[in-house]
Write a protein that holds these residues in place. Structure first.
Motif, PDB file in Angstrom:
ATOM      1  N   GLN A 242       0.847  -1.187   0.000  1.00 55.32           N
ATOM      2  CA  GLN A 242       0.000   0.000   0.000  1.00 55.32           C
ATOM      3  C   GLN A 242       0.882   1.237   0.000  1.00 55.32           C
ATOM      4  OE1 GLN A 242      -2.256  -0.439   3.634  1.00 55.32           O
ATOM      5  NE2 GLN A 242      -4.020  -1.236   2.518  1.00 55.32           N
ATOM      6  N   ALA A 243       0.448   2.260  -0.685  1.00 55.16           N
ATOM      7  CA  ALA A 243       1.128   3.549  -0.632  1.00 55.16           C
ATOM      8  C   ALA A 243       0.691   4.268   0.644  1.00 55.16           C
ATOM      9  CB  ALA A 243       0.774   4.390  -1.852  1.00 55.16           C
ATOM     10  N   GLU A 244       1.647   4.875   1.344  1.00 51.17           N
ATOM     11  CA  GLU A 244       1.317   5.657   2.539  1.00 51.17           C
ATOM     12  C   GLU A 244       2.391   6.723   2.743  1.00 51.17           C
ATOM     13  OE1 GLU A 244       0.719   5.327   7.351  1.00 51.17           O
ATOM     14  OE2 GLU A 244       0.348   3.555   6.146  1.00 51.17           O
ATOM     15  N   ASN A 245       1.995   7.959   2.693  1.00 47.71           N
ATOM     16  CA  ASN A 245       2.902   9.088   2.851  1.00 47.71           C
ATOM     17  C   ASN A 245       2.547   9.846   4.115  1.00 47.71           C
ATOM     18  OD1 ASN A 245       4.021   8.468   0.294  1.00 47.71           O
ATOM     19  ND2 ASN A 245       2.311   9.518  -0.682  1.00 47.71           N
ATOM     20  N   THR A 246       2.733   9.195   5.275  1.00 49.50           N
ATOM     21  CA  THR A 246       2.331   9.811   6.533  1.00 49.50           C
ATOM     22  C   THR A 246       3.482   9.859   7.519  1.00 49.50           C
ATOM     23  OG1 THR A 246       1.657   7.737   7.571  1.00 49.50           O
ATOM     24  CG2 THR A 246      -0.021   8.892   6.261  1.00 49.50           C
ATOM     25  N   GLU A 247       3.371  10.758   8.455  1.00 49.55           N
ATOM     26  CA  GLU A 247       4.349  10.834   9.541  1.00 49.55           C
ATOM     27  C   GLU A 247       4.225   9.610  10.447  1.00 49.55           C
ATOM     28  OE1 GLU A 247       7.564  11.856  11.492  1.00 49.55           O
ATOM     29  OE2 GLU A 247       6.869  12.883   9.698  1.00 49.55           O
ATOM     30  N   GLN A 248       3.041   9.042  10.535  1.00 50.07           N
ATOM     31  CA  GLN A 248       2.849   7.837  11.350  1.00 50.07           C
ATOM     32  C   GLN A 248       3.691   6.678  10.818  1.00 50.07           C
ATOM     33  OE1 GLN A 248       0.307   9.735  10.233  1.00 50.07           O
ATOM     34  NE2 GLN A 248      -0.622  10.510  12.111  1.00 50.07           N
ATOM     35  N   LEU A 249       3.721   6.499   9.501  1.00 54.61           N
ATOM     36  CA  LEU A 249       4.555   5.452   8.920  1.00 54.61           C
ATOM     37  C   LEU A 249       6.027   5.748   9.177  1.00 54.61           C
ATOM     38  CD1 LEU A 249       5.058   2.899   7.290  1.00 54.61           C
ATOM     39  CD2 LEU A 249       4.955   4.299   5.212  1.00 54.61           C
ATOM     40  N   ASN A 250       6.418   6.984   8.973  1.00 52.44           N
ATOM     41  CA  ASN A 250       7.807   7.391   9.250  1.00 52.44           C
ATOM     42  C   ASN A 250       8.198   7.050  10.680  1.00 52.44           C
ATOM     43  OD1 ASN A 250       9.540   8.377   7.366  1.00 52.44           O
ATOM     44  ND2 ASN A 250       9.088  10.527   7.736  1.00 52.44           N
TER      45      ASN A 250
END
Length: 139
Positions: free
Chosen positions: A5-13
């Motif tokens: 899945q694509a995810e561009n979040t600070e949570q993933l970071n």
């Protein structure tokens, strides 16, 4: 089976950072010890500060910032000296940082830091400098 899945979040970071630090901790024989100093004005607002970590025998400097209105008063020099001296007391013998071409390279060079590596065309047309310095206790 795994789902991409694509995810561009600070949570993933942040989740990746936590997992990498947990993994790395198993392989290092040293702990990161946070270290920092700040200057406040009369209204208790931040006007300058420095932070980093002592990691084994290294001082890793993350941030040094001084408000435009407070520049030229020796605050950055005082902050860097305080951080280096505290790091020496914690066992650091070398310091490492990075800075950009429009930031504080000449300031750090006057303080004994030397460029060990540079990234040209960073992020497009600038330069990022990685600098080191041996730490010596004040006499």
């Amino acid at each position: 089976m795994y789902l991409l899945q694509a995810e561009n979040t600070e949570q993933l970071n942040q989740a990746l950072r936590v997992n990498m630090l947990e993994f790395n901790t198993q392989h290092f024989d040293a702990e990161r010890q946070a270290i920092g100093f700040k200057y406040l004005d009369k209204q208790h607002e931040l006007v300058a500060g420095i932070s980093g970590h002592v990691f084994g025998n290294w001082l890793l400097i993350s941030w040094l910032w001084c408000a435009e209105s407070a520049r030229g008063n020796g605050l950055a020099d005082s902050l860097l000296t305080s951080l280096e001296n505290a790091a020496i007391e914690m066992g650091a013998v070398k310091a490492q940082l990075d800075t950009l071409d429009f930031q504080a390279k000449p300031f750090y060079e006057k303080r004994g830091y030397q460029v060990k590596y540079q990234l040209n065309n960073y992020p497009l047309s600038g330069t990022r400098y990685f600098m080191e310095k041996p730490l010596v206790a004040a006499k």
